[in-house]
Design a protein around this motif. Structure first.
Motif, PDB file in Angstrom:
ATOM      1  N   THR A  99     -16.578  20.698  -7.346  1.00 58.73           N
ATOM      2  CA  THR A  99     -17.043  20.938  -5.990  1.00 58.73           C
ATOM      3  C   THR A  99     -16.816  19.692  -5.154  1.00 58.73           C
ATOM      4  OG1 THR A  99     -18.737  22.360  -6.905  1.00 58.73           O
ATOM      5  CG2 THR A  99     -19.012  21.683  -4.624  1.00 58.73           C
ATOM      6  N   LEU A 100     -16.270  19.880  -3.970  1.00 51.63           N
ATOM      7  CA  LEU A 100     -15.986  18.763  -3.074  1.00 51.63           C
ATOM      8  C   LEU A 100     -17.074  18.623  -2.019  1.00 51.63           C
ATOM      9  CD1 LEU A 100     -12.187  19.140  -2.446  1.00 51.63           C
ATOM     10  CD2 LEU A 100     -13.343  17.329  -3.636  1.00 51.63           C
ATOM     11  N   THR A 101     -18.243  18.260  -2.415  1.00 54.39           N
ATOM     12  CA  THR A 101     -19.292  18.090  -1.424  1.00 54.39           C
ATOM     13  C   THR A 101     -19.652  16.624  -1.327  1.00 54.39           C
ATOM     14  OG1 THR A 101     -20.963  18.522  -3.106  1.00 54.39           O
ATOM     15  CG2 THR A 101     -20.281  20.378  -1.737  1.00 54.39           C
ATOM     16  N   GLY A 102     -19.687  16.161  -0.110  1.00 59.85           N
ATOM     17  CA  GLY A 102     -20.081  14.786   0.150  1.00 59.85           C
ATOM     18  C   GLY A 102     -21.583  14.687   0.291  1.00 59.85           C
ATOM     19  N   SER A 103     -22.055  13.570   0.782  1.00 63.56           N
ATOM     20  CA  SER A 103     -23.496  13.355   0.888  1.00 63.56           C
ATOM     21  C   SER A 103     -24.124  14.248   1.963  1.00 63.56           C
ATOM     22  CB  SER A 103     -23.778  11.882   1.200  1.00 63.56           C
ATOM     23  OG  SER A 103     -23.120  11.495   2.387  1.00 63.56           O
ATOM     24  N   GLU A 104     -23.365  14.608   3.012  1.00 65.00           N
ATOM     25  CA  GLU A 104     -23.914  15.462   4.066  1.00 65.00           C
ATOM     26  C   GLU A 104     -23.627  16.937   3.814  1.00 65.00           C
ATOM     27  OE1 GLU A 104     -21.666  12.865   5.344  1.00 65.00           O
ATOM     28  OE2 GLU A 104     -23.362  11.502   5.365  1.00 65.00           O
ATOM     29  N   GLY A 105     -23.101  17.284   2.664  1.00 71.22           N
ATOM     30  CA  GLY A 105     -22.794  18.671   2.374  1.00 71.22           C
ATOM     31  C   GLY A 105     -21.398  19.082   2.820  1.00 71.22           C
ATOM     32  N   GLY A 106     -20.628  18.163   3.354  1.00 76.08           N
ATOM     33  CA  GLY A 106     -19.259  18.456   3.769  1.00 76.08           C
ATOM     34  C   GLY A 106     -18.288  18.124   2.657  1.00 76.08           C
ATOM     35  N   ASP A 107     -16.992  18.110   2.996  1.00 78.98           N
ATOM     36  CA  ASP A 107     -15.998  17.801   1.973  1.00 78.98           C
ATOM     37  C   ASP A 107     -15.924  16.294   1.732  1.00 78.98           C
ATOM     38  OD1 ASP A 107     -14.535  16.872   4.191  1.00 78.98           O
ATOM     39  OD2 ASP A 107     -13.626  18.824   4.442  1.00 78.98           O
ATOM     40  N   ASP A 108     -15.395  15.927   0.603  1.00 75.65           N
ATOM     41  CA  ASP A 108     -15.282  14.526   0.220  1.00 75.65           C
ATOM     42  C   ASP A 108     -13.905  14.012   0.627  1.00 75.65           C
ATOM     43  OD1 ASP A 108     -15.583  12.058  -0.850  1.00 75.65           O
ATOM     44  OD2 ASP A 108     -15.643  12.705  -2.935  1.00 75.65           O
ATOM     45  N   MET A 109     -13.862  13.262   1.727  1.00 83.69           N
ATOM     46  CA  MET A 109     -12.589  12.774   2.261  1.00 83.69           C
ATOM     47  C   MET A 109     -11.920  11.795   1.300  1.00 83.69           C
ATOM     48  SD  MET A 109     -11.871  13.589   5.711  1.00 83.69           S
ATOM     49  CE  MET A 109     -11.302  12.113   6.457  1.00 83.69           C
ATOM     50  N   ARG A 110     -12.695  11.063   0.519  1.00 81.04           N
ATOM     51  CA  ARG A 110     -12.094  10.095  -0.413  1.00 81.04           C
ATOM     52  C   ARG A 110     -11.288  10.797  -1.490  1.00 81.04           C
ATOM     53  NH1 ARG A 110     -17.609   7.340  -1.549  1.00 81.04           N
ATOM     54  NH2 ARG A 110     -17.866   9.544  -1.839  1.00 81.04           N
ATOM     55  N   ALA A 111     -11.680  12.007  -1.857  1.00 77.79           N
ATOM     56  CA  ALA A 111     -10.924  12.756  -2.861  1.00 77.79           C
ATOM     57  C   ALA A 111      -9.704  13.431  -2.257  1.00 77.79           C
ATOM     58  CB  ALA A 111     -11.817  13.802  -3.516  1.00 77.79           C
ATOM     59  N   LEU A 112      -9.760  13.743  -0.971  1.00 79.33           N
ATOM     60  CA  LEU A 112      -8.666  14.449  -0.320  1.00 79.33           C
ATOM     61  C   LEU A 112      -7.609  13.512   0.259  1.00 79.33           C
ATOM     62  CD1 LEU A 112     -10.742  17.156   1.551  1.00 79.33           C
ATOM     63  CD2 LEU A 112      -9.342  17.467  -0.477  1.00 79.33           C
ATOM     64  N   LEU A 113      -7.992  12.310   0.624  1.00 77.35           N
ATOM     65  CA  LEU A 113      -7.050  11.387   1.269  1.00 77.35           C
ATOM     66  C   LEU A 113      -5.828  11.066   0.406  1.00 77.35           C
ATOM     67  CD1 LEU A 113      -6.514   9.746   3.824  1.00 77.35           C
ATOM     68  CD2 LEU A 113      -7.774   7.868   2.780  1.00 77.35           C
ATOM     69  N   PRO A 114      -5.954  10.814  -0.902  1.00 77.75           N
ATOM     70  CA  PRO A 114      -4.744  10.540  -1.698  1.00 77.75           C
ATOM     71  C   PRO A 114      -3.745  11.693  -1.711  1.00 77.75           C
ATOM     72  CG  PRO A 114      -6.689   9.884  -2.918  1.00 77.75           C
ATOM     73  CD  PRO A 114      -7.163  10.594  -1.698  1.00 77.75           C
ATOM     74  N   ILE A 115      -4.226  12.932  -1.618  1.00 75.57           N
ATOM     75  CA  ILE A 115      -3.320  14.081  -1.583  1.00 75.57           C
ATOM     76  C   ILE A 115      -2.416  13.990  -0.366  1.00 75.57           C
ATOM     77  CG2 ILE A 115      -3.210  16.597  -1.361  1.00 75.57           C
ATOM     78  CD1 ILE A 115      -5.973  16.648  -2.773  1.00 75.57           C
ATOM     79  N   TYR A 116      -2.997  13.694   0.768  1.00 78.38           N
ATOM     80  CA  TYR A 116      -2.230  13.625   2.005  1.00 78.38           C
ATOM     81  C   TYR A 116      -1.351  12.379   2.061  1.00 78.38           C
ATOM     82  CZ  TYR A 116      -4.526  17.663   4.004  1.00 78.38           C
ATOM     83  OH  TYR A 116      -4.936  18.946   4.262  1.00 78.38           O
ATOM     84  N   LEU A 117      -1.842  11.264   1.542  1.00 80.65           N
ATOM     85  CA  LEU A 117      -1.015  10.037   1.550  1.00 80.65           C
ATOM     86  C   LEU A 117       0.204  10.198   0.651  1.00 80.65           C
ATOM     87  CD1 LEU A 117      -3.768   7.263   1.496  1.00 80.65           C
ATOM     88  CD2 LEU A 117      -2.383   8.031   3.437  1.00 80.65           C
ATOM     89  N   LEU A 118       0.017  10.793  -0.520  1.00 77.90           N
ATOM     90  CA  LEU A 118       1.155  11.001  -1.427  1.00 77.90           C
ATOM     91  C   LEU A 118       2.130  12.026  -0.868  1.00 77.90           C
ATOM     92  CD1 LEU A 118      -0.615  10.914  -4.872  1.00 77.90           C
ATOM     93  CD2 LEU A 118       1.093   9.310  -4.036  1.00 77.90           C
ATOM     94  N   ALA A 119       1.618  13.019  -0.148  1.00 79.18           N
ATOM     95  CA  ALA A 119       2.517  13.989   0.485  1.00 79.18           C
ATOM     96  C   ALA A 119       3.358  13.319   1.567  1.00 79.18           C
ATOM     97  CB  ALA A 119       1.712  15.147   1.067  1.00 79.18           C
ATOM     98  N   GLY A 120       2.797  12.330   2.244  1.00 76.62           N
ATOM     99  CA  GLY A 120       3.579  11.590   3.228  1.00 76.62           C
ATOM    100  C   GLY A 120       4.660  10.728   2.603  1.00 76.62           C
ATOM    101  N   VAL A 121       4.386  10.201   1.429  1.00 76.02           N
ATOM    102  CA  VAL A 121       5.387   9.401   0.714  1.00 76.02           C
ATOM    103  C   VAL A 121       6.524  10.297   0.212  1.00 76.02           C
ATOM    104  CG1 VAL A 121       5.785   8.002  -1.342  1.00 76.02           C
ATOM    105  CG2 VAL A 121       3.802   7.571   0.085  1.00 76.02           C
ATOM    106  N   GLY A 122       6.153  11.486  -0.252  1.00 79.88           N
ATOM    107  CA  GLY A 122       7.156  12.407  -0.772  1.00 79.88           C
ATOM    108  C   GLY A 122       8.048  12.922   0.294  1.00 79.88           C
TER     109      GLY A 122
END
Length: 122
Positions: A99-122
């Motif tokens: 589950t990707l829930t952060g402290s406020e009940g939203g998504d966890d940006m720290r877990a999602l950021l590497p996905i987007y950064l690696l997609a930019g490299v690719g």
């Protein structure tokens, strides 16, 4: 139809077909699955998409220099791009399993950021 036939005949075009297929698959994965299922806060889609664009803007000149050098070469640049797509896919699989829930009940940006950064490299 002539363009399709030409892309199979010319080796410099046919060698890039896998790269374009992988890029399209990665964009679909990010837009549909990650953006639709894993991101709970709509405002985060814009932030993460811009992080991917910044990552692409920084890595493009570096890969251009490396691809034109005789020590590294274009084939190794393609391998780095493919590995970044693979790593991003593995991160998506590992993140989607929990589950990707952060402290406020939203998504966890720290877990999602590497996905987007690696997609930019690719």
């Amino acid at each position: 139809l002539e363009d399709v036939r030409t892309s199979f005949v010319r080796p410099q075009l046919s060698s890039l077909m896998g790269t374009h297929l992988a890029s399209g698959f990665m964009e679909g994965l990010i837009l549909c699955f990650v953006g639709g299922k894993l991101i709970l806060e709509p405002a985060h889609i814009g932030v993460l998409s811009s992080a991917k664009n910044v990552s692409a803007a920084i890595s493009a000149p570096v890969f251009s220099l490396l691809g034109n050098s005789e020590r590294f070469g274009r084939a190794n640049v393609l391998v780095v791009g493919a590995l970044s797509y693979m790593a991003s896919g593995f991160i998506v699989m590992s993140v989607a399993g929990r589950t990707l829930t952060g402290s406020e009940g939203g998504d966890d940006m720290r877990a999602l950021l590497p996905i987007y950064l690696l997609a930019g490299v690719g």
